[in-house]
Structures are given as structure tokens and as C-alpha cells.
Design a protein around this motif. Structure first.
Motif, PDB file in Angstrom:
ATOM      1  N   ALA A   4       0.832  -1.205   0.000  1.00 31.29           N
ATOM      2  CA  ALA A   4       0.000   0.000   0.000  1.00 31.29           C
ATOM      3  C   ALA A   4       0.868   1.256   0.000  1.00 31.29           C
ATOM      4  CB  ALA A   4      -0.935  -0.001   1.197  1.00 31.29           C
ATOM      5  N   GLU A   5       1.925   1.258   0.812  1.00 32.89           N
ATOM      6  CA  GLU A   5       2.843   2.402   0.840  1.00 32.89           C
ATOM      7  C   GLU A   5       3.556   2.558  -0.502  1.00 32.89           C
ATOM      8  OE1 GLU A   5       4.167   2.526   5.516  1.00 32.89           O
ATOM      9  OE2 GLU A   5       5.221   1.210   4.120  1.00 32.89           O
ATOM     10  N   ALA A   9       3.202   5.804  -2.871  1.00 36.94           N
ATOM     11  CA  ALA A   9       4.381   6.554  -3.318  1.00 36.94           C
ATOM     12  C   ALA A   9       4.379   6.711  -4.832  1.00 36.94           C
ATOM     13  CB  ALA A   9       5.654   5.861  -2.852  1.00 36.94           C
ATOM     14  N   ILE A  10       4.055   5.646  -5.554  1.00 37.87           N
ATOM     15  CA  ILE A  10       3.995   5.709  -7.020  1.00 37.87           C
ATOM     16  C   ILE A  10       2.912   6.685  -7.463  1.00 37.87           C
ATOM     17  CG2 ILE A  10       3.455   4.400  -9.125  1.00 37.87           C
ATOM     18  CD1 ILE A  10       6.199   3.767  -8.027  1.00 37.87           C
ATOM     19  N   VAL A  15       1.378  12.038  -9.649  1.00 35.02           N
ATOM     20  CA  VAL A  15       0.649  13.306  -9.574  1.00 35.02           C
ATOM     21  C   VAL A  15       1.616  14.488  -9.635  1.00 35.02           C
ATOM     22  CG1 VAL A  15      -0.745  14.760  -8.045  1.00 35.02           C
ATOM     23  CG2 VAL A  15      -1.355  12.368  -8.383  1.00 35.02           C
ATOM     24  N   VAL A  16       2.690  14.422  -8.873  1.00 36.97           N
ATOM     25  CA  VAL A  16       3.667  15.522  -8.874  1.00 36.97           C
ATOM     26  C   VAL A  16       4.265  15.698 -10.261  1.00 36.97           C
ATOM     27  CG1 VAL A  16       5.923  16.222  -7.996  1.00 36.97           C
ATOM     28  CG2 VAL A  16       4.190  15.379  -6.425  1.00 36.97           C
ATOM     29  N   THR A  17       4.602  14.618 -10.933  1.00 37.78           N
ATOM     30  CA  THR A  17       5.183  14.699 -12.274  1.00 37.78           C
ATOM     31  C   THR A  17       4.200  15.296 -13.268  1.00 37.78           C
ATOM     32  OG1 THR A  17       6.579  12.787 -11.825  1.00 37.78           O
ATOM     33  CG2 THR A  17       6.227  13.349 -14.134  1.00 37.78           C
TER      34      THR A  17
END
Length: 110
Positions: A4-5, A9-10, A15-17
Motif C-alpha cells: 500500500a505504501e 508513493a507511485i 501526480v507531482v510529475t
């Protein structure tokens, strides 16, 4: 790290990218860049290439090369630099450097 972590993270990195790369596309009008920024962006690919290649030329196994004349990378970099200042082409610079590096590495055992 749980699955899940890992997936969180992915997803966060995705989203940031997407947000940072699409920032200029979300605007209704074209951003106006100052002339000095446009001139500087012309050299971005060359600067990135130099930032990747230079440590490889001047360092070996995490230490500075103390005797570069015994290293094939030094001669390849010198030949590539001469080509670049003569023709100003990135692709030809890479090909020239590799054309000098490979025979020296293979033929002389460097």
C-alpha cells in the motif's frame, strides 16, 4: 515498505510529475520568457551532457584521476572537444569521442 505504501508513493510521484510537467499547458495564454532565459535555454542540453560526462572523465572509482595521460577517456574527451569547437555539433562530438575511446580501450587494454 508495504504494498500500500509502495502504491501510494507511485501515485504521489505520478501526480507531482503530471502537475509540474503540465503547468504551462494549463494556462490559457502562452508564457512570455525574457530574452536572456531563451538564450540560456539554448545551452541546456549541452550543460546536461557536460554534467553527466565530466565526472566520468575526471574520476575513476570515486577518486580524481591523477595521471590522465594514461587514461583513454582523456584522449577521447580531448578529441571530442576539438571536434565540437570545429563543427559545433553534439552528435558528431559524441561519435568522435566514442571513435577514439573504443580503439584505445580495446587495443591497448585500458
Amino acid at each position: 515498505m508495504s504494498i500500500a505504501e509502495f502504491l501510494l508513493a507511485i501515485a504521489g510521484l505520478t501526480v507531482v510529475t503530471v502537475v509540474t510537467r503540465s503547468f504551462f499547458f494549463l494556462s490559457k495564454r502562452e508564457p512570455v520568457l525574457p530574452e536572456w532565459v531563451k538564450r540560456g535555454l539554448r545551452y541546456a542540453p549541452l550543460a546536461a551532457l557536460a554534467a553527466v560526462v565530466t565526472p566520468e572523465i575526471v574520476m575513476s572509482e570515486g577518486r580524481l584521476v591523477t595521471e590522465p595521460w594514461f587514461d583513454a577517456r582523456f584522449y577521447a574527451a580531448a578529441a571530442a572537444s576539438v571536434y565540437f569547437f570545429w563543427r559545433r555539433g553534439i552528435l558528431g562530438t559524441i561519435v568522435t569521442g566514442m571513435a577514439v575511446l573504443l580503439p584505445l580501450r580495446l587495443g591497448l587494454g585500458w
